[in-house]
Design a protein around this motif. Structure first.
Motif, PDB file in Angstrom:
ATOM      1  N   ASP A  47      -3.270   1.564  11.459  1.00 41.96           N
ATOM      2  CA  ASP A  47      -3.321   2.978  11.089  1.00 41.96           C
ATOM      3  C   ASP A  47      -3.225   3.112   9.567  1.00 41.96           C
ATOM      4  O   ASP A  47      -3.076   2.116   8.841  1.00 41.96           O
ATOM      5  N   ALA A  49      -0.890   4.342   7.766  1.00 44.01           N
ATOM      6  CA  ALA A  49       0.416   3.945   7.215  1.00 44.01           C
ATOM      7  C   ALA A  49       0.442   2.453   6.938  1.00 44.01           C
ATOM      8  O   ALA A  49       0.959   2.009   5.896  1.00 44.01           O
ATOM      9  N   GLN A  50      -0.103   1.647   7.842  1.00 46.66           N
ATOM     10  CA  GLN A  50      -0.150   0.205   7.609  1.00 46.66           C
ATOM     11  C   GLN A  50      -1.108  -0.142   6.474  1.00 46.66           C
ATOM     12  O   GLN A  50      -0.838  -1.055   5.684  1.00 46.66           O
ATOM     13  N   SER A  52      -1.621   1.679   3.900  1.00 44.46           N
ATOM     14  CA  SER A  52      -0.853   2.012   2.701  1.00 44.46           C
ATOM     15  C   SER A  52       0.122   0.898   2.336  1.00 44.46           C
ATOM     16  O   SER A  52       0.214   0.500   1.159  1.00 44.46           O
ATOM     17  N   GLU A  53       0.833   0.370   3.331  1.00 45.11           N
ATOM     18  CA  GLU A  53       1.795  -0.693   3.061  1.00 45.11           C
ATOM     19  C   GLU A  53       1.109  -1.977   2.609  1.00 45.11           C
ATOM     20  O   GLU A  53       1.610  -2.687   1.734  1.00 45.11           O
ATOM     21  N   GLU A 168      -9.291  11.324   4.515  1.00 45.81           N
ATOM     22  CA  GLU A 168      -7.970  10.730   4.309  1.00 45.81           C
ATOM     23  C   GLU A 168      -8.208   9.402   3.606  1.00 45.81           C
ATOM     24  O   GLU A 168      -8.992   8.582   4.072  1.00 45.81           O
ATOM     25  N   VAL A 170      -6.368   6.113   1.269  1.00 48.58           N
ATOM     26  CA  VAL A 170      -5.265   5.390   0.647  1.00 48.58           C
ATOM     27  C   VAL A 170      -5.677   5.052  -0.777  1.00 48.58           C
ATOM     28  O   VAL A 170      -6.673   4.356  -1.004  1.00 48.58           O
ATOM     29  N   ARG A 175      -0.493   5.410  -2.237  1.00 45.24           N
ATOM     30  CA  ARG A 175      -0.236   6.758  -1.752  1.00 45.24           C
ATOM     31  C   ARG A 175      -1.381   7.230  -0.859  1.00 45.24           C
ATOM     32  O   ARG A 175      -2.533   6.819  -1.032  1.00 45.24           O
ATOM     33  N   LEU A 176      -1.044   8.116   0.095  1.00 46.77           N
ATOM     34  CA  LEU A 176      -2.032   8.608   1.047  1.00 46.77           C
ATOM     35  C   LEU A 176      -2.489  10.002   0.646  1.00 46.77           C
ATOM     36  O   LEU A 176      -1.697  10.950   0.629  1.00 46.77           O
ATOM     37  N   GLU A 178      -4.308  13.134   1.689  1.00 49.16           N
ATOM     38  CA  GLU A 178      -4.684  13.762   2.953  1.00 49.16           C
ATOM     39  C   GLU A 178      -5.425  15.068   2.679  1.00 49.16           C
ATOM     40  O   GLU A 178      -4.814  16.080   2.332  1.00 49.16           O
ATOM     41  N   THR A 207      -9.545   6.105   5.272  1.00 54.01           N
ATOM     42  CA  THR A 207      -8.924   5.775   6.560  1.00 54.01           C
ATOM     43  C   THR A 207      -9.208   6.819   7.637  1.00 54.01           C
ATOM     44  O   THR A 207      -8.960   6.571   8.816  1.00 54.01           O
TER      45      THR A 207
END
Length: 471
Positions: A47, A49-50, A52-53, A168, A170, A175-176, A178, A207
């Motif tokens: 996803d 979030a992953q 982004s990490e 959306e 990254v 940072r995301l 949106e 994303t």
């Protein structure tokens, strides 16, 4: 410094990190086998979030990030570099249809969704997502957005820039961003999403996206005709627009040599005409109203074209199967051209009124620098996009360097015709690796300067898909 592979595994799970030497080949080579890179890992996040990490981790260690969708591109944009540290960020697990609205005529999707699956999701609510191209069964929408794909229905619906409502992304610092809006009207400042469409992952990683849908056509008609020369093709386009209006959704053309190549390598593809015309034209009409009037309208237009000697012969498909068979000819150009030899591909676009001049000039220019090259053409005539392919026999060259030198000379010759006519070097395939030198010599200097400034602003370390687009 944290060891990279265990840290990546902690983010996405060990099963979704592919180390060097463990079946990485499909992810570090483009589908044509032209470009080969190397990666410290291929990572498959689940996803945004992953994603982004992963980006934060890579940036902290100075590791480049190369986003990759279906890896179906024509310019090597999804291949990692050969030197330095890089991670391929494969997006195929980001494959959710987030929501779909028949009232708002919009669909929100993950970037890893296969194009054909988005088309099917739209069909389930009686809507159309109109992007259509040969790789639609394997290409991903994030890649379509990152190259501003066009396909065969640009004439009616536009490119991905017109089909995208929100994104959306990254950013290079993790940072995301949106902006997954479905608004059709929004005049609140800059349209930030447009910076990332066509940027090939060099400014950030798409994303998710909100896409436009349209009423699903209830009726259609498909025909193929053959014309003696390209001026007749253009006259046929003008006639079709006058007689058929907005019902005209596709107007495609293939040169005789292109159809000969298809016939030579794709015997399963039926071609309904003898190979004696200069050009073969595929026309499709569609309408959101039910009825059987479209074939009659198409026949009437073609009858008028025959009377005016704009076409030598034509056939209107009498069934869905026959219509699909005609489209199969058009969708066979890439596979058959690849089978013919080494393809030097050009995704050229010029103003419509200069297209005939471009075709004549480019054939002469390629022949001058590469006598005997097989020059084939196919394209979306209504939007000025003509794909010019010079196909070479690799066995005729002493080594790979000599072949690449010839390819570079051909591209230089093509651009020498294209630029004075007010054209651009890429209409839908993008820049990637293969077109960087061409962009550098064809784009206005101020435009290139602004591109570099945008890149430096968003990605000061130069870690987002390095080496693509800009030299």
């Amino acid at each position: 410094m944290t060891d990279l592979l265990p840290a990546l595994a902690a983010i996405v799970g060990p099963a979704h990190v592919i180390a060097p030497g463990h079946d990485q080949a499909p992810f570090v080579t483009d589908w044509r086998g032209r470009y080969h890179g190397r990666a410290e890992a291929v990572v498959r996040p689940a996803d945004a979030a992953q994603v982004s990490e992963v980006v934060k981790l890579c940036v902290s260690q100075g590791v480049a990030v190369v986003p990759q969708g279906g890896n179906t591109g024509m310019c090597g944009a999804a291949v990692p570099p050969t030197e330095g540290r890089a991670v391929v960020l494969r997006l195929d697990r980001l494959n959710r249809i987030r929501w779909v609205s028949s009232l708002g005529d919009a669909i929100a999707v993950d970037a890893g969704c296969i194009l054909a699956e988005i088309q099917q999701a739209a069909e389930r609510i009686d809507r159309l997502f109109p992007l259509s191209l040969g790789a639609e069964g394997s290409c991903q929408i994030g890649g379509n957005l990152s190259t501003n794909a066009g396909g065969t229905q640009v004439l009616r619906y536009g490119t991905m820039r017109e089909l995208c409502l929100g994104l959306e992304v990254v950013l290079p610092d993790g940072r995301l961003l949106e902006t997954m809006t479905a608004l059709r009207k929004d005049s609140t400042g800059y349209d930030i999403k447009q910076m990332f469409i066509g940027a090939e992952g060099t400014l950030g990683i798409i994303t998710g996206a909100v896409l436009k849908l349209f009423p699903r056509p209830r009726a259609s008609a498909v025909a193929m005709g053959m014309a003696e020369n390209f001026e007749q093709v253009q006259a046929l386009l003008a006639l079709a627009r006058s007689r058929l209006g907005d019902r005209l959704s596709s107007f495609e053309a293939m040169s005789r040599r292109q159809v000969e190549v298809i016939a030579r390598h794709m015997p399963q593809v039926a071609i309904p005409f003898s190979l004696e015309a200069g050009w073969y034209v595929l026309v499709e009409l569609s309408d959101t109203l039910e009825g059987d009037s479209l074939p009659a309208l198409l026949e009437a237009m073609l009858g008028e074209a025959l009377e005016k000697e704009l076409v030598m012969d034509a056939i209107v498909a009498s069934s869905q199967a026959q219509a699909e068979g005609l489209w199969r000819i058009r969708h066979s150009v890439s596979e058959s051209s690849k089978a013919e030899g080494y393809v030097v591909s050009h995704d050229s676009v010029v103003p419509l009124e200069r297209q005939a001049d471009f075709i004549r000039g480019v054939e002469q220019a390629i022949e001058a620098v590469s006598p005997g090259a097989t020059v084939v053409m196919h394209g979306h005539v209504g939007d000025g996009n003509m794909h010019v392919l010079a196909i070479l026999d690799p066995k005729a060259f002493d080594d790979a360097a000599a072949l690449q030198d010839r390819a570079a000379a051909i591209s230089l010759a093509v651009d020498g015709v294209l630029v004075p006519l007010g054209g651009a070097i890429s209409a839908e395939h993008g820049i990637g690796l293969s077109n960087r030198a061409r962009l550098a010599r064809a784009a206005p200097p101020l435009e290139l300067e602004l591109m570099r400034r945008f890149k430096d602003l968003l990605d000061p370390q130069g870690l987002m898909n390095p080496g693509k687009i800009l030299i």
